[in-house]
Write a protein that holds these residues in place. Structure first.
Motif, PDB file in Angstrom:
ATOM      1  N   ASN A   1       1.191   5.874   4.791  1.00 31.11           N
ATOM      2  CA  ASN A   1       0.444   4.993   5.690  1.00 31.11           C
ATOM      3  C   ASN A   1      -0.645   5.715   6.466  1.00 31.11           C
TER       4      ASN A   1
ATOM      5  N   ARG B   1       0.832  -1.204   0.000  1.00 33.32           N
ATOM      6  CA  ARG B   1       0.000   0.000   0.000  1.00 33.32           C
ATOM      7  C   ARG B   1       0.867   1.255   0.000  1.00 33.32           C
ATOM      8  N   SER B   2       2.102   1.112  -0.488  1.00 32.56           N
ATOM      9  CA  SER B   2       3.094   2.177  -0.352  1.00 32.56           C
ATOM     10  C   SER B   2       2.892   3.340  -1.309  1.00 32.56           C
TER      11      SER B   2
ATOM     12  N   ASP C   1      -7.067   4.908   0.656  1.00 39.69           N
ATOM     13  CA  ASP C   1      -6.025   3.906   0.823  1.00 39.69           C
ATOM     14  C   ASP C   1      -5.555   3.467  -0.554  1.00 39.69           C
TER      15      ASP C   1
ATOM     16  N   GLU D   1       2.232  -6.852   5.559  1.00 39.32           N
ATOM     17  CA  GLU D   1       2.314  -5.620   4.785  1.00 39.32           C
ATOM     18  C   GLU D   1       3.763  -5.360   4.431  1.00 39.32           C
TER      19      GLU D   1
END
Length: 522
Positions: A196, A191-192, A217, A333
């Motif tokens: 965050n 999810r970079s 997100d 993650e």
């Protein structure tokens, strides 16, 4: 809830002597079911910078503005709503004219509510292009052997605002069509693309289970919202409960009772309580009475965090589509390593299609996804609201649309601090009208009396079907902005914002303004 102090300018003509007090804001849900949406074309393109026609329109629109009296019909409606003149801003300009036709506190910074989405969507269309598409991809540590992938497998998101089950299913289809039938390892979410902390942004009003408050997100799945459908069962003895999207860890405890009688305010007699269990499952307990006359009814609940929601969605769809796991995958993650093997990638809907959803239905989380995508695509990775706001400001400056009062919080208007003046939002719409993406932006706006958030307004008035208007609503805020095709054949840009505790009672003022412009301002 902390109050918002509304900055009000002195006013030479007052409709009431009472100054505008501070007012809390609360959003009205604007979410629509993801099942209405569909992905479109496959090409990508970058739109060019403004041409000579746009520059000419910019010079025409940049002239200083002065306050003028509000139209009588609007002033009457504001008086009935008990909204003072200093709480209102108005800007009306004919497309192609050298100066605005009407201004009223047009330079005053105002909270625009969801009309801020016009800044975000116009910027996105120009900077990324209407054919831009978001990519989601699945990687693995190792290449498949005999249809089995051993080791970690990585789901990488690039901020797709409409990664709904139909779209994720297409990615899974691509993987399985390549011969992969078993995944044997942990699911790692990359999810970079966004920072965050953007997914942990607090809600505007504390209503964390409301879909309109879902934070953005890089791997936003199905708006992080469960859509339950309640209906009487076939035998007429109980209540059935269906849900989309499927989540692997979801359990439904159905304690609903079917009763005779009119539907009415059925939600006041029912309750839905989501709760995570010690074994990791999510149990949603429904209780109360459901009137048989209701037929099918929907109930949307935002649940879990983004990572857990994405994990449950992927695991459920993989199994539904015939895929197997060596063991139920753990959730991790991280970032896709350079040595990873690409199993498949999927490009979602076009930006042009997303803009339709954002503006027609005032979808907040999709607007926030787009704002962050703009920052990420312009090199500000991982994207944050501040970096993306800077990118939009720089774009505005290149357009000659300097807006010193502009405050961009998240780009959706679901904010207590976002600010823009009616004059500058009007100038932006004039600029858009002269640009190559002008038709896409205009067609994305609700048509008065016909669709989107304007479908029930002015349905029998002359302006119905002749205006494309984005609405904005927060507690203490009413706003409209868009285009009116007048009866005389001229096209006008119309912007008006009301910041006052009685703003919710002033819809008639905005309706009167639109009809007045349509009738030739007579």
């Amino acid at each position: 809830m902390p109050a918002l102090l509304l900055p009000l300018a002195p006013c030479s003509v007052r409709l009431r002597d009472t100054p505008s007090p501070a007012a809390p804001h609360r959003s009205r849900p604007a979410w629509r079911a993801w099942r209405q949406y569909a992905a479109l074309v496959l090409a990508t393109a970058i739109v060019a910078l403004p041409g000579p026609a746009e520059a000419q329109a910019r010079r025409r629109a940049a002239a200083p503005v002065a306050d003028m009296p509000a139209p009588p019909a609007v002033a009457t409606a504001l008086r009935k709503a008990r909204v003072p003149g200093e709480a209102v801003s108005i800007y009306v300009a004919r497309v192609g004219a050298s100066a605005p036709a009407v201004t009223w506190h047009a330079s005053q910074p105002m909270n625009p509510a969801s009309t801020m989405k016009l800044v975000t969507t116009f910027a996105g269309l120009q900077l990324l292009g209407p054919q831009y598409r978001w990519q989601t991809a699945l990687y693995a540590d190792n290449a498949p052997v005999n249809g089995i992938v051993n080791g970690n497998f990585y789901l990488r998101g690039r901020g797709d605002p409409k990664l709904v089950p139909e779209e994720l299913s297409k990615l899974i289809d691509h993987v399985q069509a390549a011969g992969v039938h078993t995944l044997n390892g942990n699911l790692v979410l990359d999810r970079s693309y966004f920072a965050n902390d953007v997914s942990r942004a607090p809600s505007l009003d504390g209503e964390d289970q409301k879909a309109y408050n879902v934070a953005p997100d890089a791997l936003l799945y199905a708006f992080k919202t469960l859509s339950f459908i309640l209906a009487p069962d076939v035998a007429g003895q109980g209540v059935t409960i269906g849900v989309t999207p499927p989540l692997a860890q979801l359990r439904i405890d159905n304690q609903m009772r079917l009763r005779a009688g009119a539907c009415g305010d059925w939600r006041s007699h029912a309750a839905a309580r989501p709760q995570q269990q010690p074994d990791g499952t999510l149990q949603v307990t429904f209780s109360g009475d459901f009137p048989a006359d209701c037929g099918e009814r929907g109930w949307n609940i935002a649940v879990l965090n983004h990572a857990d929601f994405m994990w449950g969605g992927f695991v459920a769809l993989w199994q539904q589509q015939g895929g197997r796991f060596g063991q139920i995958p753990g959730l991790r993650e991280g970032v896709v390593p350079r040595s990873a093997v690409l199993l498949a990638s999927h490009y979602g809907q076009t930006l042009g299609s997303a803009v339709q959803d954002i503006n027609k239905f005032s979808n907040n989380v999709m607007a926030r996804q787009l704002m962050l995508t703009i920052g990420a695509e312009l090199g500000h990775r991982p994207a944050t609201p501040a970096k993306s706001a800077l990118a939009v400001r720089q774009w505005l400056a290149r357009q000659g649309l300097d807006m010193p009062e502009l405050v961009i919080d998240n780009g959706s208007g679901l904010s207590r601090i976002e600010r823009i003046s009616a004059a500058n939002l009007g100038r932006l719409l004039l600029q858009a009208a002269a640009s190559e993406v002008g038709p896409q932006l205009r067609e994305s706006l609700p048509v008065v009396g016909f669709d989107g958030t304007m479908r029930k307004r002015l349905t029998s008035a002359g302006v119905a079907g002749n205006a494309y208007i984005k609405t904005g609503t927060l507690e203490g805020v009413r706003a409209i902005a868009g285009y009116v095709n007048a009866a005389d054949g001229q096209q006008y840009v119309v912007v008006s914002m009301i910041n006052h505790p009685n703003a919710s009672a002033a819809q008639a003022a905005h309706d009167a303004l639109l009809q007045w412009v349509y009738a030739g301002m007579r």
